[in-house]
Scaffold this motif. Sequence first.
Motif, PDB file in Angstrom:
ATOM      1  N   UNK A 361       0.844  -1.213   0.000  1.00  0.00           N
ATOM      2  CA  UNK A 361       0.000   0.000   0.000  1.00  0.00           C
ATOM      3  C   UNK A 361       0.873   1.255   0.000  1.00  0.00           C
ATOM      4  N   UNK A 362       1.938   1.188   0.797  1.00  0.00           N
ATOM      5  CA  UNK A 362       2.836   2.349   0.938  1.00  0.00           C
ATOM      6  C   UNK A 362       3.480   2.755  -0.379  1.00  0.00           C
ATOM      7  N   UNK A 363       3.607   1.816  -1.321  1.00  0.00           N
ATOM      8  CA  UNK A 363       4.236   2.180  -2.601  1.00  0.00           C
ATOM      9  C   UNK A 363       3.203   2.222  -3.739  1.00  0.00           C
ATOM     10  N   UNK A 364       1.913   2.351  -3.339  1.00  0.00           N
ATOM     11  CA  UNK A 364       0.866   2.581  -4.339  1.00  0.00           C
ATOM     12  C   UNK A 364       0.127   1.340  -4.801  1.00  0.00           C
ATOM     13  N   UNK A 365       0.253   0.236  -4.094  1.00  0.00           N
ATOM     14  CA  UNK A 365      -0.469  -0.984  -4.485  1.00  0.00           C
ATOM     15  C   UNK A 365      -1.945  -0.876  -4.137  1.00  0.00           C
ATOM     16  N   UNK A 366      -2.804  -1.462  -4.978  1.00  0.00           N
ATOM     17  CA  UNK A 366      -4.242  -1.489  -4.680  1.00  0.00           C
ATOM     18  C   UNK A 366      -4.787  -2.845  -5.127  1.00  0.00           C
ATOM     19  N   UNK A 367      -6.003  -3.142  -4.730  1.00  0.00           N
ATOM     20  CA  UNK A 367      -6.639  -4.412  -5.116  1.00  0.00           C
ATOM     21  C   UNK A 367      -5.789  -5.614  -4.742  1.00  0.00           C
ATOM     22  N   UNK A 368      -5.366  -5.664  -3.494  1.00  0.00           N
ATOM     23  CA  UNK A 368      -4.465  -6.751  -3.065  1.00  0.00           C
ATOM     24  C   UNK A 368      -5.260  -8.050  -2.844  1.00  0.00           C
ATOM     25  N   UNK A 369      -4.900  -9.103  -3.584  1.00  0.00           N
ATOM     26  CA  UNK A 369      -5.558 -10.408  -3.418  1.00  0.00           C
ATOM     27  C   UNK A 369      -4.568 -11.386  -2.790  1.00  0.00           C
ATOM     28  N   UNK A 370      -5.052 -12.153  -1.811  1.00  0.00           N
ATOM     29  CA  UNK A 370      -4.171 -13.104  -1.132  1.00  0.00           C
ATOM     30  C   UNK A 370      -4.747 -14.513  -1.306  1.00  0.00           C
ATOM     31  N   UNK A 371      -3.962 -15.430  -1.827  1.00  0.00           N
ATOM     32  CA  UNK A 371      -4.446 -16.822  -1.994  1.00  0.00           C
ATOM     33  C   UNK A 371      -3.459 -17.807  -1.389  1.00  0.00           C
ATOM     34  N   UNK A 372      -3.988 -18.945  -0.921  1.00  0.00           N
ATOM     35  CA  UNK A 372      -3.068 -19.968  -0.371  1.00  0.00           C
ATOM     36  C   UNK A 372      -2.263 -20.610  -1.497  1.00  0.00           C
ATOM     37  N   UNK A 373      -1.120 -21.118  -1.145  1.00  0.00           N
ATOM     38  CA  UNK A 373      -0.269 -21.821  -2.117  1.00  0.00           C
ATOM     39  C   UNK A 373      -0.342 -23.309  -1.841  1.00  0.00           C
ATOM     40  N   UNK A 374      -0.401 -24.119  -2.865  1.00  0.00           N
ATOM     41  CA  UNK A 374      -0.456 -25.562  -2.652  1.00  0.00           C
ATOM     42  C   UNK A 374       0.938 -26.165  -2.690  1.00  0.00           C
ATOM     43  N   UNK A 375       1.703 -25.822  -3.696  1.00  0.00           N
ATOM     44  CA  UNK A 375       3.038 -26.384  -3.879  1.00  0.00           C
ATOM     45  C   UNK A 375       3.997 -25.307  -4.323  1.00  0.00           C
ATOM     46  N   UNK A 376       5.234 -25.412  -3.934  1.00  0.00           N
ATOM     47  CA  UNK A 376       6.304 -24.640  -4.577  1.00  0.00           C
ATOM     48  C   UNK A 376       7.338 -25.650  -5.041  1.00  0.00           C
ATOM     49  N   UNK A 377       7.302 -25.976  -6.329  1.00  0.00           N
ATOM     50  CA  UNK A 377       8.324 -26.871  -6.883  1.00  0.00           C
ATOM     51  C   UNK A 377       9.474 -25.998  -7.346  1.00  0.00           C
ATOM     52  N   UNK A 378      10.604 -26.209  -6.754  1.00  0.00           N
ATOM     53  CA  UNK A 378      11.786 -25.433  -7.132  1.00  0.00           C
ATOM     54  C   UNK A 378      12.696 -26.355  -7.934  1.00  0.00           C
ATOM     55  N   UNK A 379      13.923 -25.940  -8.110  1.00  0.00           N
ATOM     56  CA  UNK A 379      14.911 -26.852  -8.682  1.00  0.00           C
ATOM     57  C   UNK A 379      14.995 -28.060  -7.736  1.00  0.00           C
TER      58      UNK A 379
END
Length: 393
Positions: A361-379
């Motif tokens: 918000x402090x840097x001008x963000x709007x419409x913030x959506x937050x969703x859960x993550x199921x997986x993070x497949x990395x290397x």
Amino acid sequence: MAALQAILPNYFTLANVSSSSSISAKRPVTITCCASPATSFPASAAAEALNGSAVERSEVRIGLPSKGRMASETLDLLKDCQLSVRQVNPRQYVAKIPQISNLEVWFQRPKDIVRKLLTGDLDLGIVGLDTVSEYGQGSPELIIVHDMLEYGDCRLSLAIPKYGIFENVNSISQLVQMPQWTSEKPLRVATGFTYLGPKFMKEKGLEHVAFSTADGALEAAPAMGTADAILDLVSSGTTLRENNLKELEGGVVLESQAVLVASKRAVIERSAVLTTTHEILERLEAHLRAVGQFTVTANMKGRSAEEVAERILSQPSLSGLQGPTISPVFCKRDGKVIVDYYAIVICVLKKDLYTSVQQLRGIGGSGVLVSPLTYIFDAEPPRWADFLTRLGH
Ligand SMILES: Nc1ncnc2c1ncn2[C@@H]1O[C@H](COP(=O)(O)OP(=O)(O)OP(=O)(O)O)[C@@H](O)[C@H]1O
Ligand SMILES: O=P(O)(O)OC[C@H]1O[C@H](OP(=O)(O)OP(=O)(O)O)[C@H](O)[C@@H]1O
Ligand SMILES: [Mg+2]
């Protein structure tokens, strides 16, 4: 055969501890030296026990706790990794995980999972580190694949009464220095950990100690007068508190949580076990990494993607996994397609969510959506490389 011989001494140690040197409440044993490996157990009996099942099986077997506090959390974790165990009723001891076709699930008591990994009747297992350490007795045949499954947290800890002769004793070194313990009147310790207990006491220099064992409610032993101290698992500390007992500084034998453990021999000799171990580890890693984070999307006004990126990267909680993903949002104004806004996507740690939203918000963000993550497949997960190294690959 060489791999077989390599694990035999550990099998004998286990057999020996549970037969000839078992410790019972009726017959307290003064510990003069800790569980030394025995070699008198007939090799043919162990070879017979090990023979066949592991070598000829094409299915991969994983042991899961059949009962107790680890049972349901283990199934929940696997379900969250899209590995649902199909168990028709709780009395059914074998089940399947449809997503991995050659995998058999065997429900066993935690200590039996470790024993069966050692005899080759199971290839993989999920149990507490305390159980692996107690029943595996440091065997090189057991390899921890994932050491932090993030449940079943507890510690194996020595505790003494808060009252009487122990009133001013607060550390293990003070306990060792007490003049009361002699060969005629040793410190009596009640524990279910008859391998780790004596080993720990010896390491701490406590010479005169006698162990007794019981299957539960050990915390009652000091008040009952059947033990001076107890060595048991502690989690919240409530049971100790309720029984007027205290832990000692330097008295923690080990910190435990649920772990994935493999039979080294099975992984080395059967490629299906290695492949399945890899898949399970990947899913666990990807899930456990994801549960601590959210995906956050927001819109941000800007002159260019680079300029928006600079604003985001100036904020400590907004750098994401590798950096923000920034895409232009196209809209039509006065007949022309223009870009005024950018959509940004980042992953943020759950614990940092509110700070991150404030920074956005402090840097001008709007419409913030937050969703859960199921997986993070990395290397490739670092734990896999580490596992292969320990296998000697
Ligand atoms: N108080 C606790 N809090 C968190 N985890 C625990 C606690 N006690 C035990 N555990 C973990 O759960 C595992 C299983 O404990 P559980 O009490 O279910 O079985 P058990 O003590 O082996 O068997 P039982 O109590 O039925 O004789 C332990 O090996 C340990 O890793
Ligand atoms: O620190 P706390 O949160 O109080 O937990 C510690 C208690 O939990 C375990 O017992 P469990 O409930 O498994 O019963 P048991 O003695 O029958 O094994 C352990 O043996 C302690 O008694
Ligand atoms: Mg228990």
